[in-house]
Design an enzyme around this catalytic site. Sequence first.
Site, PDB file in Angstrom:
ATOM      1  CG  HIS A  78      -1.881  -0.754  15.282  1.00 42.76           C
ATOM      2  ND1 HIS A  78      -3.192  -0.769  15.435  1.00 42.76           N
ATOM      3  CD2 HIS A  78      -1.766  -0.709  13.934  1.00 42.76           C
ATOM      4  CE1 HIS A  78      -3.722  -0.633  14.278  1.00 42.76           C
ATOM      5  NE2 HIS A  78      -3.039  -0.662  13.231  1.00 42.76           N
ATOM      6  CE  LYS A 112       0.431  -2.160   9.618  1.00 46.51           C
ATOM      7  NZ  LYS A 112      -0.788  -2.295  10.668  1.00 46.51           N
ATOM      8  CG  LEU A 115     -10.715  -2.053  18.514  1.00 48.82           C
ATOM      9  CD1 LEU A 115      -9.200  -2.022  18.663  1.00 48.82           C
ATOM     10  CD2 LEU A 115     -11.002  -1.250  17.270  1.00 48.82           C
ATOM     11  CE1 TYR A 162      -5.413   2.336  10.109  1.00 50.29           C
ATOM     12  CE2 TYR A 162      -4.206   1.856   8.256  1.00 50.29           C
ATOM     13  CZ  TYR A 162      -5.315   2.156   8.953  1.00 50.29           C
ATOM     14  OH  TYR A 162      -6.640   2.177   8.308  1.00 50.29           O
ATOM     15  NE  ARG A 220      -2.231  -1.680   3.563  1.00 49.04           N
ATOM     16  CZ  ARG A 220      -2.429  -1.879   4.691  1.00 49.04           C
ATOM     17  NH1 ARG A 220      -3.459  -1.215   5.186  1.00 49.04           N
ATOM     18  NH2 ARG A 220      -1.674  -2.756   5.574  1.00 49.04           N
TER      19      ARG A 220
HETATM   20  N1  LIG Z   1      -4.411  -7.571  11.087  1.00 50.43           N
HETATM   21  C1  LIG Z   1      -4.907  -6.523  10.256  1.00 50.43           C
HETATM   22  O1  LIG Z   1      -4.188  -6.306   9.340  1.00 50.43           O
HETATM   23  C2  LIG Z   1      -5.837  -5.782  10.481  1.00 50.43           C
HETATM   24  C3  LIG Z   1      -6.533  -4.964   9.509  1.00 50.43           C
HETATM   25  C4  LIG Z   1      -7.504  -4.195  10.169  1.00 50.43           C
HETATM   26  C5  LIG Z   1      -7.899  -3.903  11.395  1.00 50.43           C
HETATM   27  N2  LIG Z   1      -7.389  -4.781  12.205  1.00 50.43           N
HETATM   28  C6  LIG Z   1      -7.875  -4.983  13.664  1.00 50.43           C
HETATM   29  O2  LIG Z   1      -9.102  -5.767  13.805  1.00 50.43           O
HETATM   30  C7  LIG Z   1      -9.545  -5.424  15.067  1.00 50.43           C
HETATM   31  C8  LIG Z   1     -10.922  -4.853  14.963  1.00 50.43           C
HETATM   32  O3  LIG Z   1     -11.239  -4.048  14.345  1.00 50.43           O
HETATM   33  P1  LIG Z   1     -12.849  -3.379  14.047  1.00 50.43           P
HETATM   34  O4  LIG Z   1     -12.546  -2.076  13.315  1.00 50.43           O
HETATM   35  O5  LIG Z   1     -13.700  -4.512  13.599  1.00 50.43           O
HETATM   36  O6  LIG Z   1     -13.226  -2.976  15.408  1.00 50.43           O
HETATM   37  P2  LIG Z   1     -14.722  -2.681  15.738  1.00 50.43           P
HETATM   38  O7  LIG Z   1     -14.577  -1.683  16.847  1.00 50.43           O
HETATM   39  O8  LIG Z   1     -15.584  -2.275  14.768  1.00 50.43           O
HETATM   40  O9  LIG Z   1     -15.294  -4.110  16.512  1.00 50.43           O
HETATM   41  C9  LIG Z   1     -14.459  -4.712  17.332  1.00 50.43           C
HETATM   42  C10 LIG Z   1     -15.802  -5.389  18.174  1.00 50.43           C
HETATM   43  O10 LIG Z   1     -15.190  -6.187  19.383  1.00 50.43           O
HETATM   44  C11 LIG Z   1     -16.376  -6.197  20.342  1.00 50.43           C
HETATM   45  N3  LIG Z   1     -15.651  -6.678  21.607  1.00 50.43           N
HETATM   46  C12 LIG Z   1     -14.790  -6.015  22.452  1.00 50.43           C
HETATM   47  N4  LIG Z   1     -14.530  -6.783  23.431  1.00 50.43           N
HETATM   48  C13 LIG Z   1     -15.105  -7.913  23.288  1.00 50.43           C
HETATM   49  C14 LIG Z   1     -15.057  -9.237  24.054  1.00 50.43           C
HETATM   50  N5  LIG Z   1     -14.331  -9.373  25.209  1.00 50.43           N
HETATM   51  N6  LIG Z   1     -15.532 -10.317  23.387  1.00 50.43           N
HETATM   52  C15 LIG Z   1     -16.421 -10.114  22.177  1.00 50.43           C
HETATM   53  N7  LIG Z   1     -16.160  -9.097  21.566  1.00 50.43           N
HETATM   54  C16 LIG Z   1     -15.905  -7.739  22.001  1.00 50.43           C
HETATM   55  C17 LIG Z   1     -16.912  -4.851  20.268  1.00 50.43           C
HETATM   56  O11 LIG Z   1     -18.145  -4.974  20.924  1.00 50.43           O
HETATM   57  C18 LIG Z   1     -17.070  -4.846  18.768  1.00 50.43           C
HETATM   58  O12 LIG Z   1     -18.268  -5.074  18.211  1.00 50.43           O
HETATM   59  C19 LIG Z   1      -8.657  -4.093  15.670  1.00 50.43           C
HETATM   60  O13 LIG Z   1      -7.664  -4.623  16.418  1.00 50.43           O
HETATM   61  C20 LIG Z   1      -8.173  -3.661  14.499  1.00 50.43           C
HETATM   62  O14 LIG Z   1      -6.959  -2.901  14.375  1.00 50.43           O
HETATM   63  C21 LIG Z   1      -6.409  -5.537  11.639  1.00 50.43           C
END
Ligand SMILES: NC(=O)c1ccc[n+]([C@@H]2O[C@H](COP(=O)([O-])OP(=O)(O)OC[C@H]3O[C@@H](n4cnc5c(N)ncnc54)[C@H](O)[C@@H]3O)[C@@H](O)[C@H]2O)c1
Length: 359
Positions: A94, A73, A238, A92, A15
């Site tokens: 983190h 990143k 999250l 980003y 990216r």
């Molecule tokens: N690995 C990657 O390349 C990559 C890319 C994009 C996003 N992400 C990550 O993905 C993760 C999710 O992002 P998102 O935008 O979907 O977040 P979001 O806030 O939209 O969703 C997170 C969900 O987790 C739920 N939650 C919180 N605590 C919980 C628990 N104990 N049990 C169950 N559910 C719980 C919340 O209620 C919410 O619905 C983040 O860490 C984000 O940084 C990673």
Amino acid sequence: MRIGIPTELKDNERRVGMIPDGVAQLVKHGHEVVIQSGAGEGSGYLDVDYVSRGATIGTQKDVWDCDLVVKVKEPIESEYPFLREDLVLFCYLHLAAEPELTRALVDAGTTAIAFETVTSARGDLPLLTPMSEIAGRLSVQTGAQLLTAPAGGPGMLLGGIAGVAPVNVTVVGGGVAGAQAVDVAVGLGAQVTVLDINTATLRAFNQRYEGKVRTIASTPDNIAEELRRSHLVIGSVLVPGAKAPKVVTEEHLRSMPEGAVVVDIAIDQGGCTAASQPTSHSNPIFSFGPVTMYCVTNMPGAAPKTATIALANETLPFVVQLANQGAEQALQNNIHLKAGLNVAQHEVVHEAVKDALGL
Ligand SMILES: NC(=O)c1ccc[n+]([C@@H]2O[C@H](COP(=O)([O-])OP(=O)(O)OC[C@H]3O[C@@H](n4cnc5c(N)ncnc54)[C@H](O)[C@@H]3O)[C@@H](O)[C@H]2O)c1
């Protein structure tokens, strides 16, 4: 203002922080944009495409010498020497999972604004959303592939077929990434369960899929029960800015069927299973007990042509504001941009990040 766009250095990260259209808009406002030579190639943009919209092409040092650096990143160690006091960094970060980068930013006195904690009037995280959508969709594609025999999996087809039951897919965390994972898994015919702590979120799944998706409150007992029967688990919880809660224990993982796959999307915030360790696109998986773990921290880097445009659509208005008003004024004028401020004047200033790092 001089705005620098470096080439991304993370493993298989193709990216780029700005598309040629963004350059044109910044140049129109009287700013100078310096792109590192070749930075856009992985996303389909050549140097000439940027030059034709008014950018200049430079070296890595040239772009990091700019007043504002926009990238995708978080900087990796080799980039830490470029951090300095009069630099504004927008990407980003983190930091909850990056104590060394946090120290480097604090020591340098860089003003660091993290995409992932910028907010919107709708109450969401607009710069995280498009990448979470992509990671969510990729998570099921990846998991489905890892369940096949040539990929070293148990040889199961996600949707089953007439006379053979589909695979059980469990999504822990039904937010943006989780919802996209559910959508793809349902589309491929899997038996899908989603767990979340937010009942309103679960209710929306019930309504949207008319009962076809099982929804269950996220409690340790319920996670234990669901994981025992899950062939593919997507971790997508999250708590904004904070380290991901470790909702899946080693015991849960050991109880899963042989050859099951866990895709921990939340790895960029430290991961939501006790066994999660960051991996890369070059070396994406490892084994833990009966489970294959996939914990790539930059999943959308696999789809750069989609991801770069999606990200640039959301970041550009903030970049224009930072450039037009200067960082100090822009942060004062825009509470949503200010929510992205993680490090300023040699201190971590974001409360959840501070808590996560024990500061
Ligand atoms: N690995 C990657 O390349 C990559 C890319 C994009 C996003 N992400 C990550 O993905 C993760 C999710 O992002 P998102 O935008 O979907 O977040 P979001 O806030 O939209 O969703 C997170 C969900 O987790 C739920 N939650 C919180 N605590 C919980 C628990 N104990 N049990 C169950 N559910 C719980 C919340 O209620 C919410 O619905 C983040 O860490 C984000 O940084 C990673």
